[in-house]
Design a protein around this motif. Structure first.
Motif, PDB file in Angstrom:
ATOM      1  N   UNK A   1      48.875  26.888  75.758  1.00  0.00           N
ATOM      2  CA  UNK A   1      48.715  27.448  77.101  1.00  0.00           C
ATOM      3  C   UNK A   1      49.941  28.275  77.452  1.00  0.00           C
ATOM      4  N   UNK A   2      49.709  29.471  77.983  1.00  0.00           N
ATOM      5  CA  UNK A   2      50.810  30.376  78.326  1.00  0.00           C
ATOM      6  C   UNK A   2      50.750  30.668  79.817  1.00  0.00           C
ATOM      7  N   UNK A   3      51.750  30.207  80.546  1.00  0.00           N
ATOM      8  CA  UNK A   3      51.874  30.519  81.967  1.00  0.00           C
ATOM      9  C   UNK A   3      52.604  31.855  82.075  1.00  0.00           C
ATOM     10  N   UNK A   4      51.855  32.918  82.388  1.00  0.00           N
ATOM     11  CA  UNK A   4      52.420  34.262  82.346  1.00  0.00           C
ATOM     12  C   UNK A   4      53.008  34.664  83.700  1.00  0.00           C
ATOM     13  N   UNK A   5      54.138  34.045  84.033  1.00  0.00           N
ATOM     14  CA  UNK A   5      54.860  34.417  85.241  1.00  0.00           C
ATOM     15  C   UNK A   5      54.153  34.077  86.533  1.00  0.00           C
ATOM     16  N   UNK A   6      53.397  32.980  86.564  1.00  0.00           N
ATOM     17  CA  UNK A   6      52.648  32.608  87.767  1.00  0.00           C
ATOM     18  C   UNK A   6      53.580  32.273  88.921  1.00  0.00           C
TER      19      UNK A   6
ATOM     20  N   UNK B   1      50.736  38.044  76.180  1.00  0.00           N
ATOM     21  CA  UNK B   1      50.613  36.592  76.299  1.00  0.00           C
ATOM     22  C   UNK B   1      49.707  36.024  75.214  1.00  0.00           C
ATOM     23  N   UNK B   2      48.607  36.712  74.923  1.00  0.00           N
ATOM     24  CA  UNK B   2      47.746  36.257  73.826  1.00  0.00           C
ATOM     25  C   UNK B   2      48.503  36.306  72.501  1.00  0.00           C
TER      26      UNK B   2
END
Length: 320
Positions: A35-40, A72-73
């Motif tokens: 899981x990648x939290x992309x700057x949330x 991110x992918x």
């Protein structure tokens, strides 16, 4: 197998996504979650860590600032383990055992990748969207799913989450997305996949549900990020031009490029004036790559509405 889940500010939906991922195998140990939290700026990362406790194998990555869906992918691809991998977005969800079914099918067919139908969910209404390919459950060359130029085909069905992939596509350099793109990142990706892989199949499986109408989805916004389709289609054109069968497939990529350009010109009324200007310049430069005769042939197959939307830009292309 590995599931790659990038998300930004998906706190309202990602709990559903993660809960359904936990029901994809009879033995959850068969799944690794990346899981990648992309700057949330909401609790997306916190939910990833919380729900991640349900998984035997999990990695949660966090980007201090958003890098975009493509990058991110790609981060997730660096953490793939096992023979198979797939993608899911933070506002989608799956019916139980979808991934177990796809792994079983891929082992049986021994394909580089498989594609599936999907279901759109819009304010409680659901609609089945079928992958545009006649044959089901049969391994074929991905090249045979690119044409005809004037019909919807599998290169017009670029959704990364609508299928599963063997890790040999990663080893062969076919899996990565163009870094830095926030939209349309899947267009050059799907072309590279269909031109470079050896075999694929469209198969039936438990459904993936794609949530439509999310107000902050990049498909709904009208800012500069939408202009990423311009470099994306330029890269798709590059992929076709570099192929040994470029003459065979160029009419298709030109037709798709024109259709998408007309779509964005129609939506341009919702953009800021400066962004509309950049859009027109970018489309003019993109279409300037296409020889005049090929451009005329593709235009002749478009609807009157799309030709009208493109008319001004085509005149400008021909004057340069």
């Amino acid at each position: 197998m590995t599931v790659i889940l990038p998300a930004k500010d998906a706190g309202a939906y990602i709990g559903t996504t993660l809960a359904t991922l936990a029901r994809q195998f009879d033995d959850i140990a068969h799944l690794k979650l990346v899981a990648i939290d992309d700057g949330s700026r909401d609790d997306t990362g916190g939910q990833m860590r919380h729900f991640g406790e349900r998984f035997t194998h999990v990695e949660v990555l966090a980007n201090p600032e958003p890098v975009g869906l493509a990058s991110a992918r790609n981060q997730g691809l660096a953490h793939v383990e096992g023979d198979f991998y797939c993608f899911v977005d933070g506002d989608d969800w799956m019916q139980p055992l979808r991934l177990q079914s796809l792994v079983t099918t891929m082992r049986a067919l021994d394909t580089d990748f498989v594609r599936t139908d999907h279901v759109t969910a819009t304010e409680g209404r659901r609609r089945l969207v079928r992958a545009p390919f006649a044959w089901r459950g049969r391994a074929v060359s991905p090249r045979e799913a690119i044409l005809p130029a004037d019909e919807s085909t599998m290169v017009d069905y670029p959704y990364a989450w609508a299928g599963m992939f063997h890790r040999r596509t990663l080893d062969q350099g076919l899996a990565e997305f163009p870094p830095g793109l926030f939209t349309a990142e899947d267009r050059p990706w799907i072309w590279r996949l269909h031109l470079g892989a050896s075999s694929f199949a469209v198969v039936d499986a438990p459904a993936l549900l794609y949530r439509r109408g999310v107000t902050d989805s990049l498909t709904q916004v009208f800012d500069r990020r939408q202009l990423d389709f311009l470099p994306a289609f330029s890269l798709a054109l590059d992929a076709v031009e570099a192929d040994a069968e470029a003459d065979r497939f160029r009419p298709k990529i030109v037709a798709t490029t024109l259709a998408v350009c007309s779509h964005h010109l129609f939506r341009a009324r919702g953009m800021a004036v400066a962004d509309r200007a950049r859009l027109r310049v970018g489309i003019r430069e993109l279409l300037g790559r296409v020889p005049g005769a090929e451009l005329d042939e593709a235009l002749s197959r478009l609807s009157d509405r799309r030709r009208r939307l493109l008319a001004r830009t085509i005149r400008e292309v021909r004057r340069t």
